[in-house]
Design an enzyme around this catalytic site. Sequence first.
Site, PDB file in Angstrom:
ATOM      1  CB  SER A 138      18.693  52.233  62.495  1.00  0.00           C
ATOM      2  OG  SER A 138      18.473  51.237  61.565  1.00  0.00           O
ATOM      3  CE1 TYR A 155      19.883  56.118  58.647  1.00  0.00           C
ATOM      4  CE2 TYR A 155      20.135  53.594  58.867  1.00  0.00           C
ATOM      5  CZ  TYR A 155      19.371  54.881  59.092  1.00  0.00           C
ATOM      6  OH  TYR A 155      18.277  54.424  59.529  1.00  0.00           O
TER       7      TYR A 155
END
Length: 275
Positions: free
Chosen positions: A167, A180
């Site tokens: 990501s 995350y």
Amino acid sequence: MTSPAEPTGPGRVLNAPMTAVHPELRGKAAVVTGAARGMGARFAAALAARGVGVVGADIEADAMAVTAKEINAGLAGTDAPGRVVAARVDVTRAEEHEAVARKALEEFGRLDFWVNNAGIFPFAPVEEISPEQVGATLAVNVEGVLFGAQAAARHMKEGGAIVNMSSVSAVRVRRGRGAYCTSKAAVAHLTESLAVELGDRGIRVNAIAPGFIDTEMTRWVQDDPEALRHALDTVPLHRLGSPEEVVGPLLFLLSDSARYVTGHSIAVDGGSRHV
């Protein structure tokens, strides 16, 4: 100049399908985790449409079965020999990855590609991140990638390719996403480690690092006009990406066009990592 057919305005998404064909993918076999919905479902559909046999694996077995049925129905009457077979997987359990790999071998007689797509996207301000959240996030987002790569490597031959989902959050901090962001930074570095070690066996390992893509995982941004405005201010292309725009890089990384590409994370983020 913007074409009249293109969507306009804040949050617009370009959903035109990718025209890349990559005929060398035809007849090969892949595993895609987290394939019941979102980008994973798009990945499975795109590969099957290009003649790849796909095991779509997800912890939600019923949803995965429905997705596989829908993809296969859409391919009926076409000349694409690809199809999707549904399987259940809890990516935090190494033995379940092994079972999925063996299913690919049983169904298709080979295993060429593995896409570690499954992941979770928890939220908590830093002072509220619990040990349970950290453990669950690392188990799914990091251990799940490692276990998938291990299962793939045990059964792949030279020329195989693994793609992990990282990501833009691996290199950019997002408030409330401490666990995350940490997990995705770990995926980016794990990808490099896997590429070095599996390169000895002719297996390539790369990652895709999406930014704001139009999926359920980013629905919270689109449902909040202020959050959407702020998000688009950090994207030089000033729009959200579509799952189709992640499909293109995936096909490239699995194809012969990338046969000398390994150990990289390709950002699909509209340039937001630079802002």
